[in-house]
Design an enzyme around this catalytic site. Structure first.
Site, PDB file in Angstrom:
ATOM      1  N   HIS A 139       0.770  -1.187   0.099  1.00 37.49           N
ATOM      2  CA  HIS A 139      -0.067   0.086   0.018  1.00 37.49           C
ATOM      3  C   HIS A 139       0.864   1.137  -0.054  1.00 37.49           C
ATOM      4  O   HIS A 139       0.764   2.209  -0.931  1.00 37.49           O
ATOM      5  CB  HIS A 139      -1.056  -0.140   1.186  1.00 37.49           C
ATOM      6  CG  HIS A 139      -1.767   1.277   1.384  1.00 37.49           C
ATOM      7  ND1 HIS A 139      -2.953   1.198   0.927  1.00 37.49           N
ATOM      8  CD2 HIS A 139      -1.421   2.313   1.969  1.00 37.49           C
ATOM      9  CE1 HIS A 139      -3.521   2.609   1.311  1.00 37.49           C
ATOM     10  NE2 HIS A 139      -2.485   3.112   2.027  1.00 37.49           N
ATOM     11  N   GLU A 140       2.077   1.227   1.012  1.00 34.82           N
ATOM     12  CA  GLU A 140       2.804   2.473   0.883  1.00 34.82           C
ATOM     13  C   GLU A 140       3.537   2.694  -0.393  1.00 34.82           C
ATOM     14  O   GLU A 140       3.825   3.680  -0.768  1.00 34.82           O
ATOM     15  CB  GLU A 140       3.736   2.475   2.066  1.00 34.82           C
ATOM     16  CG  GLU A 140       3.126   2.142   3.598  1.00 34.82           C
ATOM     17  CD  GLU A 140       1.983   3.410   3.920  1.00 34.82           C
ATOM     18  OE1 GLU A 140       2.114   4.511   3.166  1.00 34.82           O
ATOM     19  OE2 GLU A 140       0.917   3.307   4.548  1.00 34.82           O
ATOM     20  N   HIS A 143       1.498   4.390  -2.876  1.00 38.32           N
ATOM     21  CA  HIS A 143       1.520   5.616  -2.759  1.00 38.32           C
ATOM     22  C   HIS A 143       2.839   6.246  -3.573  1.00 38.32           C
ATOM     23  O   HIS A 143       2.684   7.290  -3.970  1.00 38.32           O
ATOM     24  CB  HIS A 143       1.582   6.186  -1.256  1.00 38.32           C
ATOM     25  CG  HIS A 143       0.298   6.292  -0.439  1.00 38.32           C
ATOM     26  ND1 HIS A 143      -0.755   6.784  -1.119  1.00 38.32           N
ATOM     27  CD2 HIS A 143      -0.157   5.512   0.614  1.00 38.32           C
ATOM     28  CE1 HIS A 143      -1.863   6.612  -0.219  1.00 38.32           C
ATOM     29  NE2 HIS A 143      -1.485   5.882   0.643  1.00 38.32           N
ATOM     30  N   GLU A 223      -6.301   7.043  -0.942  1.00 38.61           N
ATOM     31  CA  GLU A 223      -5.987   5.714  -0.202  1.00 38.61           C
ATOM     32  C   GLU A 223      -6.900   4.535  -0.973  1.00 38.61           C
ATOM     33  O   GLU A 223      -6.486   3.678  -1.062  1.00 38.61           O
ATOM     34  CB  GLU A 223      -6.948   6.068   1.105  1.00 38.61           C
ATOM     35  CG  GLU A 223      -5.963   6.745   1.842  1.00 38.61           C
ATOM     36  CD  GLU A 223      -4.775   6.199   2.353  1.00 38.61           C
ATOM     37  OE1 GLU A 223      -4.342   5.049   2.279  1.00 38.61           O
ATOM     38  OE2 GLU A 223      -3.606   7.026   2.376  1.00 38.61           O
TER      39      GLU A 223
END
Length: 295
Positions: A139-140, A143, A223
Site C-alpha cells: 500500500h505504501e 503511494h 487511499e
C-alpha cells in the site's frame, strides 16, 4: 495518515511564519495582481518546503531509525520485501525505517518517487502476519509509485494560494474599516498594521482548516487507489485481510464524538470530511467490488 498530518502541519506553520514576516516588514501586494503573485509564491513555497522536509520531519517525529544493515531476520525480511515491491513498480529502493510504537501503522514519504522512505511501526511487525504486513507495505509502495505526495503538494499549493489571497484581501478590508480609512485611502493602505496582521493570521487559520476538506477528500481518494495498488502487487485477499486486522485491532472504546477520531472511521458524522483515510469498511468494500482495480 501520519505523512498527511505532518505535511499539513508543516505547511500551515510555514504559511504562518511567512505571513508574520510579511506583516512585520510591511511587504504586501500593492494591487490585487501583486497580492495574487505573492500568495502564489508563498502558497506553493509553503507546500514545497513541507515536501522537501517530509522525510526528516517524519523520522524525527516518530523517532524512526533507518535500517542501514539488517540486524535480524525481521529487518532482513522487511528490507527485502520493500526491495522486491519497489522493483515491481520500477522505483528506486526507498529508505526503510522502523519506529517503536504499539500501534499498527506505516507511512511513506519523500520529495520524489526515487528518493522516498517507507517506515513501519514495531506494533505492525509484532501484531500482523507476514502476509498482512506485506500488503500494508505494498500500500505504501503504491503511494510512492503513484506520486501521491507530489500531487498532494501541487494541490496544497493551489489551496494555499487562495487561502492567503482571500485572507489578506479580507484582512485589508477589516483593518481599513476599523481604522476609518476613506475609499481612496483604502486602496493604498491596509489600515492599522497590527489589526491587519492579526486578522490575516486568524483568517488564514480558519480558511486553512476549511480548505483542508479539499485536501482530505483527495487523500481519501488516493487511499482507495493505494489499496488497489497493493491488491495488484500482493493480491486482493491479503490487502482485505490487512484492513480487517486494522479494524479488529482498533475497535473503538470511546463513545459519541470521540469515535470520529478512531482509525476505523465508523462514525458517519460531519467530522468524516476531515479524515485523511476512508472508513475501513468502505475500503474493504471497494476492494471486494473491484471499484478501483481497473483505474
Amino acid at each position: 495518515m501520519m505523512r498527511i498530518v505532518l505535511f499539513l502541519l508543516t505547511n500551515l506553520a510555514v504559511m504562518l511564519v511567512f505571513g508574520i514576516i510579511l506583516s512585520l516588514t510591511g511587504i504586501q501586494g500593492s494591487s490585487v495582481q501583486g497580492l495574487m503573485i505573492m500568495a502564489g509564491l508563498f502558497g506553493f513555497g509553503g507546500a514545497f518546503v513541507s515536501l522537501l522536509m517530509s522525510k526528516w520531519m517524519a523520522l524525527r517525529s516518530v523517532g524512526g531509525q533507518v535500517i542501514e544493515q539488517p540486524a535480524n531476520e525481521v529487518e532482513h525480511w522487511l528490507v527485502e520485501t520493500v526491495r522486491s515491491q519497489a522493483e515491481q513498480v520500477n522505483i528506486a529502493m526507498p529508505q526503510v525505517a522502523i519506529y517503536a510504537a504499539p500501534d499498527i501503522n506505516a507511512f511513506a514519504t519523500g520529495a520524489r518517487r526515487n528518493a522516498s522512505l517507507v517506515a513501519v511501526s514495531s506494533g505492525l511487525l509484532d501484531n500482523m502476519s507476514r502476509a498482512e504486513a506485506e500488503a500494508v507495505i505494498a500500500h505504501e509502495i503504491s503511494h510512492i509509485a503513484n506520486g501521491d505526495m507530489v500531487t498532494m503538494t501541487l494541490l496544497q499549493g493551489i489551496v494555499n494560494t487562495f487561502v492567503i489571497f482571500i485572507s489578506r484581501l479580507l484582512a485589508q478590508a477589516v483593518s481599513s474599516f476599523l481604522s476609518g480609512n476613506s475609499d481612496e485611502e483604502e486602496s493604498n493602505s491596509s489600515g492599522n498594521p497590527i489589526v491587519y496582521m492579526v486578522a490575516s493570521m486568524v483568517l488564514e487559520i480558519v480558511f486553512g482548516i476549511l480548505a483542508s476538506i479539499i485536501t482530505m477528500w483527495f487523500s481519501r481518494y488516493r487511499e482507495f487507489h493505494a489499496d488497489a495498488g497493493s491488491a495488484k502487487l500482493v493480491g486482493r485477499e491479503k490487502m482485505i485481510a490487512a484492513l480487517q486486522r486494522l479494524k479488529t485491532s482498533y475497535e473503538p472504546q470511546e463513545e459519541g464524538g470521540m469515535m470520529a477520531f478512531c482509525i476505523n472511521g465508523k462514525s458517519k458524522t460531519f467530522s468524516e470530511l476531515f479524515m485523511s483515510h476512508p472508513p475501513l469498511d468502505k475500503r474493504i468494500e471497494a476492494l471486494r467490488s473491484g471499484q478501483y482495480l481497473n483505474k
